[in-house]
Design a protein around this motif. Structure first.
Motif, PDB file in Angstrom:
ATOM      1  N   UNK A1553       0.836  -1.208   0.000  1.00  0.00           N
ATOM      2  CA  UNK A1553       0.000   0.000   0.000  1.00  0.00           C
ATOM      3  C   UNK A1553       0.862   1.245   0.000  1.00  0.00           C
ATOM      4  N   UNK A1554       0.465   2.217  -0.795  1.00  0.00           N
ATOM      5  CA  UNK A1554       1.272   3.430  -0.921  1.00  0.00           C
ATOM      6  C   UNK A1554       0.386   4.532  -1.475  1.00  0.00           C
ATOM      7  N   UNK A1555       0.322   5.634  -0.742  1.00  0.00           N
ATOM      8  CA  UNK A1555      -0.494   6.762  -1.201  1.00  0.00           C
ATOM      9  C   UNK A1555       0.337   7.800  -1.934  1.00  0.00           C
ATOM     10  N   UNK A1556       1.607   7.547  -2.096  1.00  0.00           N
ATOM     11  CA  UNK A1556       2.484   8.532  -2.745  1.00  0.00           C
ATOM     12  C   UNK A1556       2.651   8.212  -4.227  1.00  0.00           C
ATOM     13  N   UNK A1557       1.534   7.834  -4.876  1.00  0.00           N
ATOM     14  CA  UNK A1557       1.640   7.500  -6.295  1.00  0.00           C
ATOM     15  C   UNK A1557       2.119   8.704  -7.085  1.00  0.00           C
ATOM     16  N   UNK A1558       2.786   8.420  -8.192  1.00  0.00           N
ATOM     17  CA  UNK A1558       3.371   9.483  -8.991  1.00  0.00           C
ATOM     18  C   UNK A1558       2.288  10.370  -9.615  1.00  0.00           C
ATOM     19  N   UNK A1559       2.368  11.690  -9.431  1.00  0.00           N
ATOM     20  CA  UNK A1559       1.481  12.583 -10.181  1.00  0.00           C
ATOM     21  C   UNK A1559       1.657  12.392 -11.688  1.00  0.00           C
ATOM     22  N   UNK A1560       2.813  11.837 -12.060  1.00  0.00           N
ATOM     23  CA  UNK A1560       3.110  11.634 -13.485  1.00  0.00           C
ATOM     24  C   UNK A1560       1.998  10.860 -14.175  1.00  0.00           C
ATOM     25  N   UNK A1561       1.595   9.740 -13.585  1.00  0.00           N
ATOM     26  CA  UNK A1561       0.603   8.886 -14.266  1.00  0.00           C
ATOM     27  C   UNK A1561      -0.789   9.489 -14.206  1.00  0.00           C
ATOM     28  N   UNK A1562      -1.047  10.311 -13.207  1.00  0.00           N
ATOM     29  CA  UNK A1562      -2.331  11.010 -13.176  1.00  0.00           C
ATOM     30  C   UNK A1562      -2.404  11.999 -14.344  1.00  0.00           C
ATOM     31  N   UNK A1563      -1.277  12.672 -14.556  1.00  0.00           N
ATOM     32  CA  UNK A1563      -1.230  13.618 -15.679  1.00  0.00           C
ATOM     33  C   UNK A1563      -1.377  12.878 -17.013  1.00  0.00           C
ATOM     34  N   UNK A1564      -0.684  11.768 -17.159  1.00  0.00           N
ATOM     35  CA  UNK A1564      -0.762  10.997 -18.403  1.00  0.00           C
ATOM     36  C   UNK A1564      -2.203  10.567 -18.662  1.00  0.00           C
ATOM     37  N   UNK A1565      -2.877  10.086 -17.621  1.00  0.00           N
ATOM     38  CA  UNK A1565      -4.254   9.614 -17.783  1.00  0.00           C
ATOM     39  C   UNK A1565      -5.173  10.748 -18.223  1.00  0.00           C
ATOM     40  N   UNK A1566      -4.990  11.916 -17.612  1.00  0.00           N
ATOM     41  CA  UNK A1566      -5.827  13.064 -17.985  1.00  0.00           C
ATOM     42  C   UNK A1566      -5.468  13.582 -19.380  1.00  0.00           C
ATOM     43  N   UNK A1567      -4.176  13.625 -19.677  1.00  0.00           N
ATOM     44  CA  UNK A1567      -3.726  14.151 -20.972  1.00  0.00           C
ATOM     45  C   UNK A1567      -4.214  13.299 -22.135  1.00  0.00           C
ATOM     46  N   UNK A1568      -4.246  11.997 -21.960  1.00  0.00           N
ATOM     47  CA  UNK A1568      -4.606  11.098 -23.050  1.00  0.00           C
ATOM     48  C   UNK A1568      -5.925  10.373 -22.791  1.00  0.00           C
ATOM     49  N   UNK A1569      -6.805  10.995 -22.014  1.00  0.00           N
ATOM     50  CA  UNK A1569      -8.068  10.343 -21.666  1.00  0.00           C
ATOM     51  C   UNK A1569      -8.852   9.945 -22.921  1.00  0.00           C
ATOM     52  N   UNK A1570      -9.013  10.881 -23.830  1.00  0.00           N
ATOM     53  CA  UNK A1570      -9.803  10.586 -25.035  1.00  0.00           C
ATOM     54  C   UNK A1570      -9.123   9.531 -25.896  1.00  0.00           C
ATOM     55  N   UNK A1571      -7.813   9.594 -25.997  1.00  0.00           N
ATOM     56  CA  UNK A1571      -7.076   8.585 -26.776  1.00  0.00           C
ATOM     57  C   UNK A1571      -7.258   7.195 -26.171  1.00  0.00           C
ATOM     58  N   UNK A1572      -7.193   7.127 -24.846  1.00  0.00           N
ATOM     59  CA  UNK A1572      -7.356   5.838 -24.170  1.00  0.00           C
ATOM     60  C   UNK A1572      -8.772   5.312 -24.340  1.00  0.00           C
ATOM     61  N   UNK A1573      -9.749   6.201 -24.226  1.00  0.00           N
ATOM     62  CA  UNK A1573     -11.148   5.785 -24.386  1.00  0.00           C
ATOM     63  C   UNK A1573     -11.402   5.304 -25.818  1.00  0.00           C
ATOM     64  N   UNK A1574     -10.775   5.977 -26.761  1.00  0.00           N
ATOM     65  CA  UNK A1574     -10.941   5.556 -28.159  1.00  0.00           C
ATOM     66  C   UNK A1574     -10.225   4.234 -28.415  1.00  0.00           C
ATOM     67  N   UNK A1575      -9.050   4.091 -27.835  1.00  0.00           N
ATOM     68  CA  UNK A1575      -8.268   2.880 -28.048  1.00  0.00           C
ATOM     69  C   UNK A1575      -8.953   1.658 -27.447  1.00  0.00           C
TER      70      UNK A1575
END
Length: 1606
Positions: A1553-1575
């Motif tokens: 368990x770890x709550x210090x997840x990287x903000x990096x992947x949160x940004x990636x998910x938000x940045x490419x949300x539509x691409x991921x949903x389309x894919x």
């Protein structure tokens, strides 16, 4: 003490004048051994010199003595130069035997006067009485330093803080304290008021419940003792009989260490207090101060005036005086004054007589001393009965007298510190104590407590929260936003003037002023709060007693009402407790809020980032730092980490040994630590320690030089007690478990403090402690512990101690079994949990007081027990190296973060261990690169040997060649594991890495041997070809020579000759190869389409090929158009149309996994195919496509819910064949170049034209040989240079390219940075789904960029290698010529030796078609060959003018291939949930797979079953929840907490368990949300909705988080 003789004591009033003796005013008494006048007196300076205190006046600091030094406690005799250290060490340890130190060497043999004579006839009378016996003092002690003089010498040399510490400890030892002190150098009378500021006295009268007051503020009667002239009686021993007849409060002449000489004590006034206990046996009904003027009062009139003016009763000891004696004048004035006066007459034997009102006379001569004591006590009490309030004594009032120096008034730093503290206190006037914290310390009140509660909820989500919308990430983000808002409220709240002042003072450049300020603030705050807090405690005790009574009466209603009132008082008590720790806690919260919001407070006058430095400066000055907030039961990690960072900045990353203490409340933990190390943790019963505090104790340079201890400090952690009464109703067993786990985890050693021997009292504590140690064992931490039984009645009874140890062992084993059931493990004995020796690790302590408080001194056995415990600790410490401050900081973070979660062991992440392991991996990468590079160089050598005809390679040859590198690496490894600062942590991996390196040697040797064997096989397989080549060369040589001679006779120019040669060459090649079929290139795509057309229509195959859809098959998100659902599935879907997409969505993951598996399998097939040896064959394509077909068929058998279309099979075959074609093309080209004679002959054309031309020109055989050698050497040199340059560049790139410098984790960090900067979605998908390919591509890109940016440097490296090879050949030419000439050899011998010399360096066979017997002049050969070689090398050097001229593809292994081999020989297993790659640098490593940071599973296309919602959760969040997931291709539900049960691929994954997840992947998910949903043809909605908090992260935040966390 014999109550019939008190006279032996002297307060340094032990000099009797010879005049008084001769006048008959004194009678000879047993106590008059000091009656003679001293023949000399040592000056103060000489005394200082003898004690080695010269030039130390007011320079000794507490820091000089509050260090870990060698034990001086047990020394019976103390050398003069060691007195200061010995005295202070014993005093700090509260050993009242400090007043028994014998100063000087052990000369017991001199204590008996040697008067023996050999004569057998001696006269007894003359020997015994006749000889003028020399007094013992004259014989032995005239030069002895008096102990009190020595004490005062140290006192004078101490600075104000050490003086205060000395006086405080003297008071705790129940000794008299210096009140008025003549300065030995200026004779000015000094009043050290500052030294009394930390002393408190407690007493109890018969009519109240007792009180505790600081002595400087206590108003009490005071009895002044003084004498006139020289008297035989001792005031000191007389006062002792009034205060405590069992303890020498005042030092006297019969005390060990007393001496006839006195230097510094004459004129000193000492003070002590008698404190009643409220019993009928009390000698005085109230607290009484006793002042004792040392020396003749007639000589020390100033001191006499002060004490007689302030006294309530005066007591004077008088010899027989003449009426006109100067002293009688003063006595007359005292006699006429209203104050009671008691005259003690040494030459009178009268009983107590009241001469007039308040004036008494008591005779001392020849009287029973018990009677005298009782009469004196009665007289004093009578004097008190007539006492007026104006006659009461208050210590502070002494400062009002003129002609004395008060330390607090003369010390400017003290004055400034006091002024600042008083300024702060003025702000508290007219404020309710219970409201002050809320008014002046807003950050640490409700806001901080709310934040702590939210943080705990964040780590421990309740079941209702988990099911609230079932979006755990959104709930978590909402919680974080709430916490951020609280931080913003903290940050926007104003900074009170109260806090501004303390920050300003802490920021003072003068350390003394800062320390004064903090001590003054503590003193004034204590004054301000004591009365109110004491009253609240009394109320609490009364109400608690009432609750207990109501429980017995079973009155539930009244009991509930009383408990509510008790809770209200408890809240008031918490609000009213206001000390320095609360103020510093506020500073910490200001820092935490500002650092979170990343902005300074508006009215904060300094940068908030400087605040931790102030706290660090306090720690360095000896103040403790709050580690755990006792009120909030929370560790302020941001603040504590920042302070430790500053401490590291100021001190360096010092090594510390962490010593923590644990035990129930009021069991004497703080007292024990204070006595052991001279610390000043709060110990009063009214204010027990809350939370945890840490303090540094320095290890002396002396100890470090002796290498007794391998660390710089002991870091002492004091904690609140378990089962704290104040927390009743709020504290739970869980809190105690957390505290115990935290403290045990922090400490290298933990002292388990047990009060008394009652097993029932110990049980709860022991279970908590055992459970804490059990947790440490499960997380592979192995601290040590010592059990301390305090307040044991008889610690000397061996049998009893053995019985106690046995019972403790049984209890520990019992508690171990119980704790093991709670921690879900099988452990029966405490010794299985921790290395514990019940004989040596259990200590029994005497009770603290020798007698009954408040007048009892500390028990000397307690001090001895403390020293023994300290010795044991240091003995254990000497075998430990401790941890660095940075490691301690990591440990705090790891422990607390794990404790915040429900399951400590499951949640624990050892950051320090991870950090050390990452550094080890970086080292391992360097070691392996050294070995791999060395093996590549060795490969070159052996390839050259094979090419030169040496086809015998033994198994040990490679290991022998690499031995030097192996030895160097092993030496480096040994040094690293033995000498690194983290060697204690590294040792657990040593065996594994040593084995891994050995395996690497063996694997590299085997792999290289395999390659070389292949080369040998190819060499043997080409024997016929090589023979034919030799034939070709002989034929070509002969024909070239004949034709050249023929053409020469015909004449013509070079152009005609060249044309003729070209014509002949074509004819010769055709003739020589007419019976050999050509090796043609293949059109592999034709083969692919032909093979696929066997199962599908050719038009369909070509259609799929032309569409190029196959190239995206690996990174597609959705495979719906490849899937055919089975009929029963389709029918059920008609009822619910939306279910069609849902079911297809569920099948996509298995299809994606199938593709991954097939790609990997076909790669393995390609590696095994013998293309390089035998060339390409269409059957290889067939083997690959067959693999695809069979795998798909097997998959369909296992998954009956759907079928895969032929488009899928065809596209997948095209994809894997596309990869294969690239490989096969390259390998077949190599095969052709090696085996096609036409290609070989074409390469030889230039060489034979040169031979042809030389013959045509009439050149000699020597000249032709030279040309032949040069033509052979040129390509060989270039090949060797290319290979060496590739190895050199790979090494250089690992240094220069930041991404390639360290381990695989560092490489991945730079890959993620690059991906973020490019924002290319397809690249991200390749990274997630084909990480190894992406890594390879990234390395290639970095290498290509490096070639562009560093072209000049690369060119220099290449030319440098050319020059090196040139030098090697030139040296060989010279050496061989000398050797062959010495052996008288010919051209054949020369060429053979030359070839042999270059065997390891270059490919050069030495076969020549020239008749070498004709080559006789070897010097000519050497000179002309050297010249020709030089010209050739110059041309070669000049031919490389830019990077365009260097063709790195000619390297046997290019730099990028070397680096790819190096970095990609590691673990590539991906997390089954989120596809994060295991970061272990070893391919087949032992233990679990792990990754520092997981990512959102939605990036991988993971979704919520039965929906079309992509998941947004992180694995590390889910594993602490009560949610579940579905096992692969199954409807079985698996709880995330038991994720390892989810399938074989999860068994070996460690996801903490770890709550210090990287903000990096949160940004990636938000940045490419539509691409991921389309894919993936799904949406981030409902359960998978992306939290708003994630969208706040910018790309800069994302990249910055990589630097912070990786």
């Amino acid at each position: 003490m014999d109550t019939h003789q008190y006279y032996g004591a002297v307060d340094v009033d032990y000099m009797v004048s010879e005049k008084a003796e001769s006048s008959g005013h004194m009678r000879s008494q047993p106590w008059m051994s000091f009656a003679k006048d001293v023949h000399f007196r040592l000056p103060a300076k000489q005394l200082m010199d003898r004690l080695h205190l010269e030039d130390k006046y007011q320079k000794l600091r507490p820091a000089d003595f509050l260090q870990i030094t060698e034990n001086l406690q047990s020394e019976e005799f103390c050398a003069e130069e060691r007195f200061a250290k010995t005295f202070l060490q014993k005093l700090l340890m509260l050993d009242y035997r400090v007043k028994c130190i014998k100063i000087g060497e052990n000369i017991e043999q001199n204590n008996t006067q040697q008067r023996c004579h050999e004569s057998p006839t001696r006269d007894a009378f003359n020997d015994i009485f006749g000889e003028a016996a020399e007094s013992a003092d004259e014989a032995n002690t005239l030069q002895t330093i008096d102990l009190m003089d020595a004490q005062m010498a140290v006192f004078h040399c101490a600075d104000s803080f050490l003086k205060q510490l000395m006086v405080t400890k003297l008071s705790q030892c129940q000794f008299a304290l210096p009140l008025l002190v003549p300065n030995p150098f200026t004779q000015q009378i000094e009043f050290p008021l500052w030294t009394f500021r930390q002393i408190k006295k407690s007493w109890k009268t018969t009519d109240d419940k007792g009180q505790t007051q600081p002595v400087y503020r206590a108003t009490t009667p005071m009895v002044a003792f003084f004498r006139f002239g020289s008297v035989s009686s001792s005031k000191s021993q007389l006062i002792n009989s009034l205060i405590n007849e069992k303890h020498d409060t005042f030092f006297h002449r019969n005390c060990p260490g007393s001496s006839r000489t006195r230097i510094l004590m004459d004129g000193v006034v000492e003070i002590a207090w008698y404190c009643p206990s409220g019993e009928k046996t009390d000698k005085f009904p109230q607290c009484v101060a006793f002042c004792n003027l040392h020396g003749d009062a007639g000589v020390n009139e100033k001191q006499l005036d002060i004490i007689t003016q302030m006294s309530s009763v005066n007591v004077v000891i008088l010899p027989q005086l003449n009426k006109n004696n100067h002293g009688m004048t003063k006595i007359q004035s005292l006699y006429q004054a209203s104050k009671p006066l008691i005259c003690l007459l040494t030459e009178n034997n009268s009983a107590l007589t009241e001469m007039c009102q308040g004036k008494y006379r008591i005779g001392l001569r020849d009287r029973n001393q018990s009677t005298v004591f009782e009469e004196l006590r009665k007289a004093i009490n009578k004097g008190f009965s007539s006492l007026e309030s104006s006659s009461l004594f208050k210590l502070e009032d002494v400062a009002k007298h003129l002609n004395i120096t008060v330390d607090e008034k003369t010390d400017e730093d003290c004055k400034r510190g006091k002024d600042a503290a008083q300024q702060m206190m003025s702000l508290l006037k007219n404020k309710y104590l219970t409201e002050i914290k809320e008014l002046f310390l807003p950050c640490q009140g409700k806001l901080w407590h709310q934040w702590c509660q939210k943080n705990k909820e964040l780590h421990r989500p309740t079941l209702s929260e988990l099911h609230k919308g079932e979006n755990i990430e959104k709930n978590k983000s909402d919680k974080k936003l709430e916490m951020l808002k609280i931080r913003e409220q903290q940050q926007t709240s104003g900074v009170s003037e109260f806090i501004q002042i303390i920050i300003q003072q802490l920021n003072s450049q003068d350390e003394n002023e800062m320390v004064y300020f903090l001590k003054w603030l503590g003193i004034l705050l204590d004054d301000f709060t004591t009365e109110s807090v004491s009253a609240l405690y009394r109320d609490y005790d009364e109400k608690w007693s009432a609750v207990l009574d109501l429980k017995k009466k079973h009155d539930k209603f009244q009991q509930m009402t009383a408990e509510q009132e008790l809770e209200r008082i408890s809240e008031k008590l918490e609000a009213a407790t206001f000390g320095l720790e609360h103020i510093l806690r506020e500073v910490g919260q200001i820092y935490e809020s500002c650092s979170t919001v990343k902005n300074n407070k508006k009215n904060l006058k300094i940068d908030f980032r400087t605040l931790p430095g102030l706290a660090a400066k306090m720690m360095m000055s000896g103040f403790p730092l709050e580690l755990m907030d006792g009120d909030a039961a929370h560790v302020p990690l941001i603040w504590v980490s920042a302070v430790l960072d500053e401490l590291i900045q100021k001190l360096g990353d010092k090594r510390v040994f962490v010593l923590s203490v644990l035990g129930i409340q009021s069991s004497g933990k703080s007292t024990m630590l204070n006595a052991m190390f001279g610390l000043q943790f709060v110990v009063s019963a009214g204010r027990c320690t809350r939370g945890a505090f840490m303090q540094l104790v320095k290890v002396s340079e002396e100890m470090k030089m002796k290498k007794q201890l391998e660390f710089d400090y002991i870091l002492v952690v004091d904690t609140e007690g378990l089962r704290a009464l104040e927390l009743a109703g709020k504290s739970t067993r869980k809190h105690d478990n957390e505290l115990a786990t935290f403290v045990v985890g922090l400490g290298n050693m933990t002292l388990i403090n047990v009060f008394g021997e009652n097993t029932a009292e110990m049980q709860d504590t022991l279970q908590i402690v055992v459970q804490a140690f059990l947790r440490m064992k499960k997380i592979k931490w192995i601290p040590s512990c010592i059990f301390v039984h305090q307040n044991v009645s008889d610690v000397t009874a061996g049998e009893k101690n053995m019985e106690g140890r046995r019972r403790l062992q049984e209890e520990l084993d019992k508690m171990t079994k119980l704790a093991a059931t709670l921690e879900d493990c099988n452990t029966e004995f405490f010794s299985d949990v921790i290395a514990f020796d019940v004989q040596n690790d259990v200590k029994y302590f005497s009770q603290l007081w020798e007698g009954s408080p408040p007048m009892a001194p500390p028990n000397p056995n307690y001090s001895r027990n403390i020293q023994e415990l300290k010795d044991t600790i240091l003995s254990n410490d000497s075998r430990a190296s401790g941890i660095t401050l940075s490691q301690f900081k990591m440990r705090i973070n790891d422990l607390w973060n794990a404790l915040l979660s429900e399951n400590f062991v499951f949640s624990f992440k050892n950051t320090l261990e991870i950090s050390v392991y990452r550094k080890l991996e970086s080292k391992y990468i360097n070691w392996t690169f050294s070995v791999r590079s060395a093996m590549l160089r060795i490969e070159d050598v052996f390839y050259n040997r094979i090419a030169n005809g040496n086809i015998e390679i033994q198994d040990n040859d490679l290991l022998a060649e690499i031995k030097t590198t192996k030895d160097e690496v092993e030496k480096s490894m040994k040094s690293y594991f033995d000498e690194d600062k983290d060697k204690d942590i590294l040792c657990q991996w040593r065996g594994r890495f040593v084995t891994q390196m050995k395996g690497l040697y063996d694997d590299l040797a085997k792999e290289t041997k395999r390659k070389l064997n292949k080369a040998i096989e190819q060499k043997k397989a080409r024997e016929n070809l090589d023979k034919r080549r030799t034939q070709y060369e002989n034929i070509l040589f002969t024909r070239s020579k004949e034709c050249a001679v023929s053409l020469k006779s015909k004449g013509g120019d070079e152009r005609v000759v060249k044309n003729e040669f070209n014509t002949l060459w074509s004819k010769w090649v055709t003739e020589m190869t007419e019976d050999i079929p050509p090796l043609n290139d293949f059109d592999l795509w034709d083969d692919v389409t032909q093979v696929l057309s066997e199962n599908h229509e050719p038009t369909f195959v070509y259609q799929r090929l032309n569409l190029q859809v196959f190239k995206q098959i690996v990174i597609r998100g959705v495979y719906d158009d490849y899937i055919i659902l089975q009929r029963h599935q389709e029918q059920s879907d008609k009822t619910v149309s939306s279910q069609h997409n849902i079911h297809n969505a569920e099948h996509n993951d298995s299809v994606r996994q199938l593709i991954h598996n097939i790609v990997q399998e076909t790669k393995k097939i390609m590696e095994k195919l013998p293309v390089r040896r035998h060339g390409y064959n269409v059957s290889y394509i067939q083997a690959i496509t067959d693999c695809v077909q069979k795998s798909v068929q097997q998959h369909e058998l296992e998954n009956q819910k759907y079928k895969l279309k032929r488009e899928f099979i065809t596209d997948l075959c095209l994809y894997v064949c596309d990869t294969a074609i690239k490989t096969f093309t390259k390998l077949h080209k190599e095969f052709r170049e090696t085996n096609d004679p036409r290609i070989y002959l074409e390469k030889q054309k230039a060489q034979y034209y040169s031979i042809f031309k030389n013959h045509w020109c009439g050149a000699t055989n020597t000249t032709i040989l030279i040309d032949f050698i040069c033509s052979k050497l040129k390509p060989s040199i270039l090949e060797a240079v290319y290979n060496k340059t590739a190895i050199d560049l790979a090494a250089q790139m690992r240094t220069d390219i930041r991404a390639l410098r360290e381990n695989r984790s560092n490489l991945e960090k730079h890959i993620l940075k690059s991906l973020a900067e490019k924002e290319d979605f397809d690249q991200y998908m390749q990274y997630i789904h084909q990480p190894k390919d992406h890594f390879k591509q990234f390395i290639k890109t970095e290498v290509k960029k490096y070639f562009i940016e560093q072209s000049e440097m690369i060119l220099n490296i290449f030319k440098g290698n050319l020059k090196q090879k040139d030098q090697i050949v030139s040296n060989a030419v010279h050496a061989v010529t000398v050797e062959v000439k010495n052996r008288r050899g010919d051209g054949y011998m020369w060429l053979s030796s030359f070839t042999k010399t270059l065997t390891n360096e270059l490919k050069f066979t030495g076969e020549s078609c020239v008749n070498l017997t004709e080559v006789k002049d070897l010097d000519f050969l050497k000179n002309h060959l050297s010249k020709t070689l030089n010209e050739m090398m110059i041309k070669l050097q000049n031919s490389f003018t830019s990077m365009n001229d260097i063709k790195m593809e000619k390297c046997r292994k290019t730099p990028d291939e070397i680096l790819i081999d190096h970095f990609c020989q590691c673990c590539w297993i991906q997390c089954p949930f989120c596809k994060a790659i295991c970061t272990n640098s070893m391919e087949d490593h032992s233990g679990d797979h792990s990754v520092p940071f997981h990512r959102s599973t939605g990036l991988n296309g993971r979704f919520y079953k039965g929906t079309s919602n992509l998941a947004n959760c992180f694995c590390t969040t889910e594993v602490v929840s009560d949610n579940w997931f579905y096992a692969e291709n199954s409807d079985e539900k698996i709880f995330w907490k038991e994720y390892r049960k989810g399938g074989p691929e999860l068994v070996n994954w460690s996801i903490t368990p770890d709550l210090s997840e990287l903000p990096y992947w949160k940004w990636v998910l938000c940045r490419f949300q539509k691409d991921l949903e389309r894919l993936y043809n799904r949406k981030f909605q409902e359960h998978g909705e992306i939290p708003d908090e994630w969208r706040r992260h910018t790309k800069e935040d994302a990249i910055g988080s990589l630097n912070k966390y990786i």
